[in-house]
Design an enzyme around this catalytic site. Structure first.
Site, PDB file in Angstrom:
ATOM      1  N   LYS A  39       0.850  -1.199   0.000  1.00 16.30           N
ATOM      2  CA  LYS A  39       0.000   0.000   0.000  1.00 16.30           C
ATOM      3  C   LYS A  39       0.882   1.245   0.000  1.00 16.30           C
ATOM      4  O   LYS A  39       1.762   1.384   0.847  1.00 16.30           O
ATOM      5  CB  LYS A  39      -0.920   0.026   1.213  1.00 16.30           C
ATOM      6  N   ASP A  48       1.168   5.324   0.270  1.00 14.42           N
ATOM      7  CA  ASP A  48       0.448   6.362   0.989  1.00 14.42           C
ATOM      8  C   ASP A  48       0.363   7.629   0.142  1.00 14.42           C
ATOM      9  O   ASP A  48       1.311   8.420   0.096  1.00 14.42           O
ATOM     10  CB  ASP A  48       1.197   6.657   2.292  1.00 14.42           C
ATOM     11  N   PHE A  73      -3.443   0.143  -9.411  1.00 20.07           N
ATOM     12  CA  PHE A  73      -3.539  -1.197  -8.840  1.00 20.07           C
ATOM     13  C   PHE A  73      -4.743  -1.972  -9.364  1.00 20.07           C
ATOM     14  O   PHE A  73      -4.915  -3.144  -9.054  1.00 20.07           O
ATOM     15  CB  PHE A  73      -3.556  -1.166  -7.313  1.00 20.07           C
ATOM     16  N   ARG A 118     -16.875  -0.047   1.162  1.00 19.13           N
ATOM     17  CA  ARG A 118     -15.924  -0.891   1.872  1.00 19.13           C
ATOM     18  C   ARG A 118     -16.307  -2.361   1.753  1.00 19.13           C
ATOM     19  O   ARG A 118     -17.478  -2.704   1.814  1.00 19.13           O
ATOM     20  CB  ARG A 118     -15.862  -0.465   3.349  1.00 19.13           C
ATOM     21  N   ASP A 128      39.697  13.185  -9.751  1.00 20.60           N
ATOM     22  CA  ASP A 128      40.335  13.416  -8.460  1.00 20.60           C
ATOM     23  C   ASP A 128      41.210  14.678  -8.482  1.00 20.60           C
ATOM     24  O   ASP A 128      42.370  14.623  -8.917  1.00 20.60           O
ATOM     25  CB  ASP A 128      41.185  12.180  -8.120  1.00 20.60           C
TER      26      ASP A 128
END
Length: 611
Positions: free
Chosen positions: A23, A25, A119, A198, A439
């Protein structure tokens, strides 16, 4: 807009009917695309996002011709700013979401573009597929992205802003989330159809961090409890929490606070450190916690045990099998750096550093006493190394192969400060990348490294080779050319490197040299192409250096390589902040193979020149 949402559980389901996704965020969104003239980019609350995140629309528009064979399509996903390949920086997405000025948005797009992580695929070629099982929708999404050559796993690259989140096994997803300190995992029923609202067919598990703290106050109006820890003898405000207490627990706690606390105004009670609690959270800001959630009372703990240092250590979520000792040991005096500070840097940088250590024979430089004592090189894996430390035997030496965060953090606790790697992996005889080490004689002549790097960039651009540049962490710059796998031999790269170095010196003999003896170089910059040979090593990107300034071998964007580049700014703290603001300059390093180098080397061998 009604969308499918997961149910929060404390544990993930563990049988074969489930697939698992990391997941990220960010901002949930749905992207419907028919063409660059017909599209919608809508948030969870139904707001148009196309003006807030125009880079996504611009990316799709640039690919509109090839996308026609898939259009119209509807993607469900997350708008993210990747801090590493397994974690999105919610605070950075939030900053973008608050912007309203077109000028500010365009500046942010150039500096730190977001990506859209798909997704789910809900409409494909104009037909709804929401009634298809999740696993079939997922397979169609993967095939679609493979055909378009879009990333099928999130990556920090700035070149491809449409990516997908893959299904993984439970073990794989947990490993990635814990290694990358990601937000959590969503388990999805493979046979489930897409639903509104949901659903128990999607289960969300959060990767909570925890803080051991004490309650310092209670606001009877908004019901929040302030929490703190001791920072020295002072109380440091750690944040506040609202949720997680049961009804009876809350009633008893409120009575105790009101009885023993001090009413500061009509709503706010202050109480001396006495009630210890453990609070879960996702991220910690300055004196505030994101999604804080009461976990339990610490009845056996004393307030003095709740310290700022312990909070920082717990925040690291170190693997349980990695021992940590002497976190208050001083490593540097100026800047003042403790071992805990170093461990925090290594934990944060691990997902970005590890790709350059994996499958490489590792040489470290250990500083057991920091800058206050002697250092030593370590190639041989010590006998006391834990079982998870992988090794590879080469010419009688059992080298550590740092393929995991556990190994990296174990080495960090051993105060391995510098990480040096060869130019090939343990499973190949071919060269993985070319590196030119520029260098200068001292930090005062750093401008010579800038000039040499810019000239190399010009040469490589002419040859149509993609190059990368990093600060060495000391006084110079290092220019990289990633190579096609299993293609270039040491003989190939040696011939190319010597030619380029000679050409560079011929162009500016008053500035650059290939003279190996320091005493014969004067104030010229040494173009060290000899260092790029079998058995030699280079400091890994993002490794700290054991110098007095505690600088980092930091990857750079080419546009930064100018006269005024302040190398002293590449400290641990600033490098972490820089990644949050700008991303990683090497983000697409492993996408590049510079296959055109084959012809260049062939020409060198046959004609002796390519220009």
């Amino acid at each position: 807009m009604k969308i499918m949402l997961p149910v929060l559980h404390n544990d993930l389901p563990e049988n074969s009917q489930w697939a698992y996704e990391v997941k990220y965020d960010g901002f949930r969104a749905q992207l419907l695309w028919s063409s660059h003239k017909q599209y919608s980019f809508i948030s969870r609350t139904g707001k148009d996002l196309s003006k807030l995140f125009p880079e996504i629309i611009d990316f799709l528009s640039a690919n509109d011709k090839t996308l026609k064979s898939h259009s119209p399509f509807l993607l469900d996903g997350e708008i993210a700013v990747l801090g590493n390949d397994g974690k999105s920086l919610f605070s950075e997405v939030q900053k973008r979401g608050r912007m309203r000025s077109e000028k500010s948005i365009q500046k942010a797009v150039l500096q730190r573009p977001v990506c859209f992580l798909a997704f789910d695929l809900l409409i494909y070629r104009g037909s709804s597929i929401t009634d298809s099982p999740y696993e079939k929708r997922k397979k169609k999404l993967e095939d679609f992205f493979k055909e378009e050559d879009f990333p099928i796993c999130p990556t920090m690259t700035f070149t491809k802003l449409l990516q997908s989140i893959p299904s993984q096994s439970r073990k794989e997803a947990l490993h990635q989330v814990l290694e990358c300190q990601g937000e959590g995992i969503v388990a999805k029923n493979k046979k489930s159809r897409w639903e509104k609202n949901r659903s128990n067919n999607w289960v969300k598990w959060k990767n909570w961090r925890l803080v051991k703290c004490f309650i310092t106050g209670y606001n009877s109006e908004n019901q929040y409890y302030d929490i703190g820890v001791f920072k020295g003898e002072e109380v440091y405000k750690a944040g506040a929490f609202l949720h997680g207490l049961g009804k009876k627990e809350k009633e008893i706690l409120n009575k105790i606070i009101k009885k023993n606390g001090l009413l500061q105004n009509k709503n706010m009670y202050a109480i001396s450190p006495s009630i210890c609690v453990e609070v879960n959270y996702l991220e910690r800001g300055e004196q505030e916690l994101r999604e804080p959630y009461f976990n339990r009372f610490l009845l056996d703990s004393e307030p003095e045990e709740c310290t700022y240092e312990q909070m920082l250590l717990d925040e690291l979520q170190l693997p349980q099998n990695v021992p940590v000792t002497n976190i208050d040991k001083p490593l540097w005096s100026c800047p003042p750096i403790l071992k805990l500070d170093y461990l925090r840097y290594m934990r944060a940088i691990a997902p970005l550093l590890l790709p350059y250590l994996k499958k490489r024979l590792l040489t470290v430089i250990r500083y057991p006493h920091g800058m206050y004592g002697e250092s030593f090189y370590q190639k041989q894996c010590p006998d006391y190394a834990p079982e998870y430390v992988q090794t590879s035997n080469h010419e009688g030496t059992s080298f550590i192969v740092c393929d995991s965060a556990e190994t990296l953090l174990w080495l960090s606790n051993q105060l391995a400060i510098e990480y040096h790697v060869p130019f090939q992996t343990v499973d190949s005889d071919f060269v993985s990348e070319i590196v030119f080490d520029l260098d200068p004689p001292s930090r005062e002549f750093f401008s010579l490294a800038v000039k040499a790097a810019k000239e190399l960039k010009r040469i490589f651009d002419t040859l149509q080779l993609t190059s990368f540049v990093k600060f060495s962490g000391n006084k110079g710059l290092q220019v990289y050319l990633p190579l096609e796998k299993e293609t270039f031999t040491w003989e190939d790269t040696e011939q190319f490197n010597s030619f380029i170095a000679a050409f560079l010196v011929k162009q500016s003999p008053e500035l650059f040299t290939v003279e190996r003896l320091k005493k014969n170089r004067g104030n010229k910059l040494y173009v060290d192409y000899i260092q790029h040979r079998k058995g030699k090593t280079i400091i890994a990107p993002y490794s700290l250096r054991g110098n007095q300034s505690a600088l980092v071998a930091a990857p750079l964007f080419w546009e930064e390589v100018e006269e005024g580049l302040d190398v002293e700014s590449f400290t641990m703290e600033k490098v972490i902040q820089r990644i949050k603001r700008q991303g990683c300059p090497f983000s697409h390093f492993f996408e590049i193979n510079n296959s055109s180098l084959k012809k260049i080397i062939t020409d060198l061998k046959s004609k002796g020149h390519v220009f």
